[in-house]
Design a protein around this motif. Structure first.
Motif, mmCIF file in Angstrom:
data_model
loop_
_atom_site.group_PDB
_atom_site.id
_atom_site.type_symbol
_atom_site.label_atom_id
_atom_site.label_comp_id
_atom_site.label_asym_id
_atom_site.label_seq_id
_atom_site.Cartn_x
_atom_site.Cartn_y
_atom_site.Cartn_z
ATOM 1 N N ALA A 27 0.491 -1.175 -0.067
ATOM 2 C CA ALA A 27 0.240 -0.138 0.011
ATOM 3 C C ALA A 27 0.477 1.486 0.240
ATOM 4 O O ALA A 27 0.094 1.913 -0.752
ATOM 5 C CB ALA A 27 -1.006 0.272 0.768
ATOM 6 N N GLU A 28 2.196 1.362 0.835
ATOM 7 C CA GLU A 28 3.045 1.774 0.872
ATOM 8 C C GLU A 28 3.820 2.344 -0.080
ATOM 9 O O GLU A 28 4.012 1.301 -0.838
ATOM 10 C CB GLU A 28 3.841 2.313 2.358
ATOM 11 N N PRO A 29 3.932 3.333 -1.074
ATOM 12 C CA PRO A 29 5.455 3.567 -2.312
ATOM 13 C C PRO A 29 6.889 2.877 -1.229
ATOM 14 O O PRO A 29 7.068 3.357 -0.257
ATOM 15 C CB PRO A 29 5.483 4.756 -2.529
ATOM 16 N N ARG A 30 7.510 2.491 -2.425
ATOM 17 C CA ARG A 30 8.821 2.273 -1.570
ATOM 18 C C ARG A 30 9.716 3.082 -1.339
ATOM 19 O O ARG A 30 9.790 3.742 -2.389
ATOM 20 C CB ARG A 30 9.308 1.154 -3.341
ATOM 21 N N PRO A 31 10.008 3.180 -0.532
ATOM 22 C CA PRO A 31 10.725 4.428 -0.210
ATOM 23 C C PRO A 31 12.589 4.743 -1.075
ATOM 24 O O PRO A 31 13.281 3.091 -2.006
ATOM 25 C CB PRO A 31 12.120 3.935 0.537
ATOM 26 N N LEU A 32 12.553 5.246 -1.766
ATOM 27 C CA LEU A 32 13.454 5.659 -2.606
ATOM 28 C C LEU A 32 14.984 5.822 -1.688
ATOM 29 O O LEU A 32 15.050 6.078 -1.160
ATOM 30 C CB LEU A 32 13.515 6.491 -3.904
ATOM 31 N N PRO A 33 16.635 5.190 -2.435
ATOM 32 C CA PRO A 33 17.696 5.717 -1.973
ATOM 33 C C PRO A 33 17.926 7.001 -1.831
ATOM 34 O O PRO A 33 17.676 7.674 -2.227
ATOM 35 C CB PRO A 33 18.487 5.059 -2.085
ATOM 36 N N GLU A 34 18.324 7.744 -0.439
ATOM 37 C CA GLU A 34 19.033 9.246 -0.647
ATOM 38 C C GLU A 34 19.889 9.511 -1.381
ATOM 39 O O GLU A 34 20.919 8.427 -1.680
ATOM 40 C CB GLU A 34 19.782 9.045 0.514
ATOM 41 N N PRO A 35 20.010 10.339 -2.347
ATOM 42 C CA PRO A 35 20.886 10.768 -3.321
ATOM 43 C C PRO A 35 22.290 11.034 -2.694
ATOM 44 O O PRO A 35 22.270 11.466 -1.368
ATOM 45 C CB PRO A 35 19.981 12.344 -3.898
ATOM 46 N N PRO A 36 23.306 10.540 -3.903
ATOM 47 C CA PRO A 36 24.820 11.527 -3.248
ATOM 48 C C PRO A 36 24.181 12.945 -3.091
ATOM 49 O O PRO A 36 23.667 13.828 -3.584
ATOM 50 C CB PRO A 36 24.926 11.669 -4.777
ATOM 51 N N PRO A 37 25.523 13.624 -2.048
ATOM 52 C CA PRO A 37 25.414 14.672 -2.036
ATOM 53 C C PRO A 37 26.067 16.068 -3.445
ATOM 54 O O PRO A 37 25.048 16.733 -2.779
ATOM 55 C CB PRO A 37 26.721 14.853 -1.160
ATOM 56 N N TRP A 38 26.586 15.439 -3.652
ATOM 57 C CA TRP A 38 26.375 16.394 -5.530
ATOM 58 C C TRP A 38 24.682 16.440 -6.227
ATOM 59 O O TRP A 38 24.288 17.053 -7.250
ATOM 60 C CB TRP A 38 27.241 15.532 -6.531
ATOM 61 N N ARG A 39 24.085 15.112 -5.449
ATOM 62 C CA ARG A 39 22.840 15.449 -6.228
ATOM 63 C C ARG A 39 21.876 15.590 -5.808
ATOM 64 O O ARG A 39 20.138 15.882 -6.340
ATOM 65 C CB ARG A 39 22.255 14.328 -7.514
ATOM 66 N N ARG A 40 21.879 16.908 -4.331
ATOM 67 C CA ARG A 40 20.555 17.447 -3.614
ATOM 68 C C ARG A 40 20.469 18.528 -3.892
ATOM 69 O O ARG A 40 21.026 19.421 -4.736
ATOM 70 C CB ARG A 40 21.018 17.385 -2.223
ATOM 71 N N PHE A 41 19.396 18.474 -3.498
ATOM 72 C CA PHE A 41 18.624 20.164 -3.941
ATOM 73 C C PHE A 41 17.341 20.870 -2.933
ATOM 74 O O PHE A 41 17.169 19.822 -1.542
ATOM 75 C CB PHE A 41 17.794 20.311 -5.208
ATOM 76 N N ALA A 42 17.576 21.715 -2.819
ATOM 77 C CA ALA A 42 17.109 22.728 -1.382
ATOM 78 C C ALA A 42 16.011 22.892 -1.924
ATOM 79 O O ALA A 42 15.634 24.665 -1.819
ATOM 80 C CB ALA A 42 17.850 23.046 -0.602
ATOM 81 N N LEU A 102 9.415 21.013 -10.100
ATOM 82 C CA LEU A 102 8.584 21.425 -8.871
ATOM 83 C C LEU A 102 9.109 21.098 -7.344
ATOM 84 O O LEU A 102 9.853 19.667 -7.439
ATOM 85 C CB LEU A 102 7.598 22.030 -9.065
ATOM 86 N N PRO A 103 9.696 21.788 -6.805
ATOM 87 C CA PRO A 103 9.856 20.955 -4.583
ATOM 88 C C PRO A 103 8.788 19.409 -4.763
ATOM 89 O O PRO A 103 7.578 19.829 -3.884
ATOM 90 C CB PRO A 103 9.491 21.960 -4.912
ATOM 91 N N TYR A 104 8.707 18.923 -5.394
ATOM 92 C CA TYR A 104 7.902 18.010 -4.820
ATOM 93 C C TYR A 104 8.754 17.133 -3.842
ATOM 94 O O TYR A 104 9.934 16.481 -3.755
ATOM 95 C CB TYR A 104 7.572 16.591 -5.825
ATOM 96 N N LEU A 117 19.640 20.388 -16.340
ATOM 97 C CA LEU A 117 19.139 19.074 -15.992
ATOM 98 C C LEU A 117 20.361 19.064 -14.680
ATOM 99 O O LEU A 117 20.695 17.944 -14.090
ATOM 100 C CB LEU A 117 19.658 18.043 -17.050
ATOM 101 N N GLU A 118 21.324 19.453 -14.881
ATOM 102 C CA GLU A 118 22.683 19.360 -13.906
ATOM 103 C C GLU A 118 22.105 20.391 -13.195
ATOM 104 O O GLU A 118 22.699 20.053 -11.246
ATOM 105 C CB GLU A 118 24.016 20.169 -14.824
ATOM 106 N N ASN A 119 21.466 21.718 -12.495
ATOM 107 C CA ASN A 119 21.783 22.447 -11.467
ATOM 108 C C ASN A 119 19.832 21.794 -10.818
ATOM 109 O O ASN A 119 19.884 23.051 -9.564
ATOM 110 C CB ASN A 119 21.606 23.417 -11.626
ATOM 111 N N GLY A 120 18.684 21.574 -11.734
ATOM 112 C CA GLY A 120 18.096 21.344 -11.015
ATOM 113 C C GLY A 120 16.638 22.064 -10.982
ATOM 114 O O GLY A 120 16.472 22.457 -10.460
ATOM 115 N N SER A 121 17.310 23.210 -11.423
ATOM 116 C CA SER A 121 16.339 24.832 -11.194
ATOM 117 C C SER A 121 15.998 25.722 -12.863
ATOM 118 O O SER A 121 16.659 25.251 -13.606
ATOM 119 C CB SER A 121 16.628 25.472 -10.326
ATOM 120 N N TYR A 122 15.494 26.743 -12.105
ATOM 121 C CA TYR A 122 15.186 27.270 -13.859
ATOM 122 C C TYR A 122 14.347 28.425 -13.320
ATOM 123 O O TYR A 122 13.733 28.810 -12.249
ATOM 124 C CB TYR A 122 15.033 27.011 -14.869
#
Length: 351
Positions: free
Chosen positions: A24-39, A178-180, A206-211
């Motif tokens: 019933a609950e979505p499968r958790p995803l692994p934590e992203p690597p430090p260089w692919r984390r966004f705020a 968008l920040p989902y 694609l590199e920065n995850g923003s615009y």
């Protein structure tokens, strides 16, 4: 030291290519690597599902892997590393269907589709601004405000001016960033049909995850509610900038009609999609029809033989042929043989 088992070797996988959620609950995803984390923020509510679209693409699947082991590993690597998948292969082998398989199995909601043509630009994927519509709305508002001033005590009591966000609509790529709280799935379909500059234009996003939305950056308001690619839904954009919280699952498909720049390929994980096996084809047919129709196995055999002979064929052709054989007294091995041959023709012949 204990020896490892096949199960141990696959324990890192979160995606198994079955299209079936584990519970019933979505499968958790692994934590992203430090260089692919966004705020990006604030975090938006989960996106809606589109089960009708998933059914059209996948049918009612059983827990049977629809990809080979090596392909499943590549998809999981893309999920762990938060990198786009560049899926290549001939038309009709299920490249775009992969996005729906991932979304359904991991519970990531509605797939955002960006269909590429030769005139597509980066901005088409990010957002659209209806400048003419806004100018007309402002003109109508001014005319109405001037007529109502005599009936109100002050201008503040008059109807508010049309909001800028009413005329901004985020495209599929813009919505995916968008920040989902969990990644969106973005299908960039047939990128090889694009203008030569589009792959390079995508690099920064694609590199920065923003615009940025320049129209909002220049606007005095700190935030605006804009339309998104999800029907009927809006999102708040602050200071004219969109940044993801979780990098989307980006599935980019290509029919191999051109080469992409090295800088673009470096940012993607390549996945060559082979033609499905006989067992996989039977599973796909069964998932769409809920049970194998009488002529299905013989048609699958013909289909696999023609693929092995080097022809270009699409899964859609097979499904159409099977569907036809379920109609009343239609005889696939009798009077209807010629029509079945037409449905299963080699697409590389040009007619």
């Amino acid at each position: 030291m204990r020896g490892t088992t096949p199960e141990d070797g696959h324990a890192w996988r979160v995606f198994h290519a079955t299209g079936v959620a584990p519970g019933a609950e979505p499968r958790p995803l692994p934590e992203p690597p430090p260089w692919r984390r966004f705020a990006g923020g604030p975090v938006l509510p989960p996106p809606p599902d589109d089960e009708a679209a998933a059914l059209r693409r996948l049918g009612t699947v059983d827990a049977v892997p629809q990809l080979e082991e090596e392909a499943v590993d590549v998809v999981n690597a893309a999920l762990v590393l938060r990198r786009p998948l560049l899926v290549t292969g001939p038309p009709g082998v299920g490249k775009s269907t992969l996005a729906y398989l991932i979304a359904r199995e991991l519970g990531l909601g509605r797939v955002l589709e960006w269909n590429i043509v030769s005139r597509t630009t980066l901005r088409d994927g990010l957002y659209a601004y209806d400048a003419l519509g806004r100018a007309q709305a402002i003109a109508a508002w001014r005319a109405g405000a001037e007529g109502s001033l005599a009936a109100v005590a002050s201008r503040e009591e008059a109807q508010a001016a049309p909001a800028l966000g009413d005329f901004l609509t985020l495209g599929p790529l813009g919505t995916a960033l968008l920040p989902y709280g969990r990644p969106r799935v973005l299908l960039v379909d047939e990128l090889d049909k694009s203008d030569i500059d589009l792959p390079n234009d995508l690099l920064h996003v694609l590199e920065n995850g923003s615009y940025d939305l320049p129209e909002l950056v220049r606007h005095p308001d700190e935030s605006a509610l804009v339309h998104t690619s999800d029907p009927g839904l809006r999102a708040e954009v602050r200071h004219g900038r969109v940044e993801c919280r979780e990098f989307p699952v980006v599935v980019i498909t290509s029919n191999g009609e051109r080469e992409f720049p090295a800088a673009f390929r470096r940012r993607c994980l390549p996945l060559e999609m082979p033609a499905p096996t006989r067992a996989q084809l039977l599973a796909m047919v069964e998932s769409h029809f809920r049970a194998l129709p009488p002529y299905a196995e013989s048609l699958v055999d013909v289909f696999t033989e023609r693929i092995a002979a080097g022809g270009t064929h699409s899964l859609d052709q097979l499904l159409n042929a099977v569907q036809l054989t379920t109609e009343g007294a239609f005889e696939a091995d009798g009077t209807g043989r010629r029509l079945v041959e037409t449905l299963l023709r080699d697409l590389s012949k040009g007619r």
